[in-house]
Design a protein around this motif. Structure first.
Motif, PDB file in Angstrom:
ATOM      1  N   GLY A 126       2.258  -1.759  -1.493  1.00 39.30           N
ATOM      2  CA  GLY A 126       3.253  -2.446  -2.065  1.00 39.30           C
ATOM      3  C   GLY A 126       3.112  -2.864  -3.406  1.00 39.30           C
ATOM      4  O   GLY A 126       4.008  -2.827  -4.399  1.00 39.30           O
ATOM      5  N   GLY A 127       1.797  -2.392  -4.092  1.00 39.58           N
ATOM      6  CA  GLY A 127       1.530  -2.353  -5.588  1.00 39.58           C
ATOM      7  C   GLY A 127       1.580  -3.816  -5.985  1.00 39.58           C
ATOM      8  O   GLY A 127       1.274  -4.740  -5.264  1.00 39.58           O
ATOM      9  N   PRO A 128       1.306  -3.887  -7.293  1.00 32.73           N
ATOM     10  CA  PRO A 128       1.488  -3.160  -8.549  1.00 32.73           C
ATOM     11  C   PRO A 128       0.444  -2.071  -8.971  1.00 32.73           C
ATOM     12  O   PRO A 128       0.814  -1.131  -9.594  1.00 32.73           O
ATOM     13  CB  PRO A 128       1.968  -3.825  -9.578  1.00 32.73           C
ATOM     14  N   ASP A 129      -0.554  -2.333  -8.048  1.00 32.81           N
ATOM     15  CA  ASP A 129      -1.704  -1.234  -8.252  1.00 32.81           C
ATOM     16  C   ASP A 129      -1.521  -0.154  -7.243  1.00 32.81           C
ATOM     17  O   ASP A 129      -2.218   0.001  -6.428  1.00 32.81           O
ATOM     18  CB  ASP A 129      -3.032  -1.854  -8.253  1.00 32.81           C
ATOM     19  N   ALA A 185      -2.995   3.247  -2.821  1.00 31.48           N
ATOM     20  CA  ALA A 185      -3.218   4.299  -2.268  1.00 31.48           C
ATOM     21  C   ALA A 185      -4.456   4.855  -1.964  1.00 31.48           C
ATOM     22  O   ALA A 185      -4.637   5.545  -0.899  1.00 31.48           O
ATOM     23  CB  ALA A 185      -2.221   5.320  -2.946  1.00 31.48           C
ATOM     24  N   GLU A 186      -5.425   4.798  -2.791  1.00 27.32           N
ATOM     25  CA  GLU A 186      -6.781   4.993  -2.709  1.00 27.32           C
ATOM     26  C   GLU A 186      -7.201   4.439  -1.263  1.00 27.32           C
ATOM     27  O   GLU A 186      -7.905   4.923  -0.488  1.00 27.32           O
ATOM     28  CB  GLU A 186      -7.512   5.052  -3.850  1.00 27.32           C
ATOM     29  N   VAL A 213       3.903   9.140  -1.717  1.00 25.78           N
ATOM     30  CA  VAL A 213       5.389   8.965  -1.832  1.00 25.78           C
ATOM     31  C   VAL A 213       5.911   9.075  -3.451  1.00 25.78           C
ATOM     32  O   VAL A 213       7.019   9.459  -3.659  1.00 25.78           O
ATOM     33  CB  VAL A 213       6.112   7.423  -1.614  1.00 25.78           C
ATOM     34  N   TRP A 214       5.057   8.953  -4.314  1.00 24.12           N
ATOM     35  CA  TRP A 214       5.132   9.455  -5.658  1.00 24.12           C
ATOM     36  C   TRP A 214       3.949   9.878  -6.400  1.00 24.12           C
ATOM     37  O   TRP A 214       2.935   9.765  -5.565  1.00 24.12           O
ATOM     38  CB  TRP A 214       6.141   8.656  -6.490  1.00 24.12           C
ATOM     39  N   ASP A 215       3.989  10.405  -7.529  1.00 19.48           N
ATOM     40  CA  ASP A 215       2.536  10.967  -8.160  1.00 19.48           C
ATOM     41  C   ASP A 215       1.462   9.741  -8.188  1.00 19.48           C
ATOM     42  O   ASP A 215       0.461  10.198  -8.049  1.00 19.48           O
ATOM     43  CB  ASP A 215       3.023  11.503  -9.426  1.00 19.48           C
ATOM     44  N   GLY A 231      -4.040   8.231  -6.254  1.00 20.84           N
ATOM     45  CA  GLY A 231      -4.985   7.374  -5.417  1.00 20.84           C
ATOM     46  C   GLY A 231      -5.498   8.305  -4.256  1.00 20.84           C
ATOM     47  O   GLY A 231      -6.629   8.219  -3.752  1.00 20.84           O
ATOM     48  N   VAL A 232      -4.750   9.066  -3.626  1.00 18.28           N
ATOM     49  CA  VAL A 232      -5.017  10.046  -2.404  1.00 18.28           C
ATOM     50  C   VAL A 232      -5.829  10.912  -2.952  1.00 18.28           C
ATOM     51  O   VAL A 232      -6.827  11.129  -2.224  1.00 18.28           O
ATOM     52  CB  VAL A 232      -3.700  10.637  -1.875  1.00 18.28           C
TER      53      VAL A 232
END
Length: 372
Positions: A237-240, A245-246, A265-267, A272-273
């Motif tokens: 959900g972010g904002p981080d 994602a990590e 879902v985006w760069d 994080g991945v």
């Protein structure tokens, strides 16, 4: 329940497309085909109009320059390559049109901050606002106040809840986000030779374009690659977004050691991945995503984790958005939804793709990573 509905809608879209052309089991053929058309529909189901059809005559440009109009750019969040390119495209075209940009704001993906930004900007009485809503419902009242005050609104990607094109706003401009989701699926399949277990890191928010990407990726894998199985999904959900994602990818890799690839879902989530894969010692992990940021481009250039992505064309989108604002100033009818085609990117076409996306040469870091 929401994820199930999203998947069914995406699958239905693919089936509809299949009525006018074959399903593509060969990734290379599918990727080539994607650049010839736009698969996405607009926020209210509108058919896309081509960006190439948006233009202003010399006479219209003369009228616009004589108005001494002002514009504000209200972003959902900034600091990433996509946002910078959008702003650059807008500022470049507004300068050509004699329109002064009086504010550029960054909401940090917080709806309450974006509402405050809009209220502050309205005190400056701009003629134009170009924006991307962080949350369609939470920001709608603030955008409606701007529209009621006579401000010409042009949107990127997303529109406020309940808004109608032609009355509440001029137009919305987007990349082919569904097409880019399809591209990222074919690129994943190509890298995995059409088989294996994979994970998905998606955007857990009511955000139109990221839903399109998620729907398209899942539907394409399901319809075209029966030997690839999505075994785990994690929402962020972010904002981080990179940090979230990590954590999500780490959980996927821990619970599913046989996973061969992860879609982001985006760069920024993809970064994080990458961090999670590196920490897990998974140098063999395949990552595909959407949006051509510098960090994922460097990974691709190095032949590392990121094997391919679907790119937007944010500089060109910014130029089109500014022109559509000009349409409103001179009373020219504008299409409700304008879209730019998907751009599949791999290491092989990275430098050309970067120039297409950003209207500039690739950075020194990318060129060095390519061995140039």
């Amino acid at each position: 329940m929401t994820n199930r509905r999203m998947f069914l809608c995406g699958a239905a879209a693919v089936l509809t497309i299949g009525l006018v052309g074959p399903a593509f089991a060969d990734p290379d053929s599918a990727l080539a085909k994607l650049q010839e058309s736009v698969l996405s529909k607009g926020p209210s189901g509108e058919s896309p109009s081509p960006a190439s059809g948006i233009s202003l005559s010399d006479e219209e440009l003369g009228k616009i320059k004589a108005m001494n109009a002002t514009a504000a750019i209200v972003m959902h969040y900034g600091g990433n390559d996509w946002s910078r390119a959008q702003i650059n495209g807008l500022q470049t075209q507004f300068k050509t049109m004699g329109i002064k940009v009086i504010a550029v704001t960054d909401a940090g993906f917080k709806p309450e901050k974006q509402v405050a930004d809009l209220e502050t900007i309205m005190a400056q009485k701009p003629n134009i606002i170009v924006s991307i809503p962080t949350d369609p419902a939470a920001t709608a009242k603030a955008y409606k106040a701007a529209a009621d005050a006579g401000v010409k609104l042009v949107f990127m990607d997303n529109v406020p809840a309940g808004f109608k094109a032609g009355s509440d706003y001029v137009s919305v401009v987007s990349a082919d986000n569904y097409g880019n989701g399809v591209a990222s699926a074919h690129l994943m399949a190509k890298s995995l030779n059409g088989e294996g277990e994979i994970g998905v890191v998606f955007h857990a928010a009511d955000f139109f374009v990221t839903k399109q990407r998620y729907d398209a990726f899942k539907a394409t894998i399901a319809s075209d690659y029966p030997k690839i199985k999505i075994v785990a999904e994690q929402g962020i959900g972010g904002p981080d977004f990179s940090g979230d994602a990590e954590k999500a990818a780490s959980a996927i890799l821990t619970s599913n050691p046989n996973v061969k690839g992860i879609w982001a879902v985006w760069d920024v989530p993809a970064e994080g991945v990458i961090a999670a894969a590196r920490n897990a010692g998974r140098d063999d992990l395949v990552i595909t995503t959407i949006d051509l940021g510098e960090n994922v481009a460097i990974s691709m250039a190095q032949g590392s984790f990121v094997k391919g992505l679907g790119a937007q064309r944010p500089f060109d989108a910014g130029v089109v958005e500014a022109k559509l604002a000009g349409y409103a100033l001179v009373g020219k009818e504008a299409p409700a939804f304008v879209a730019l085609p998907a751009l599949p990117v791999t290491r092989d076409n990275l430098l050309d793709a970067w120039k297409t996306v950003y209207s500039t040469e690739a950075t020194a870091n990318i060129k060095t990573s390519l061995g140039q």
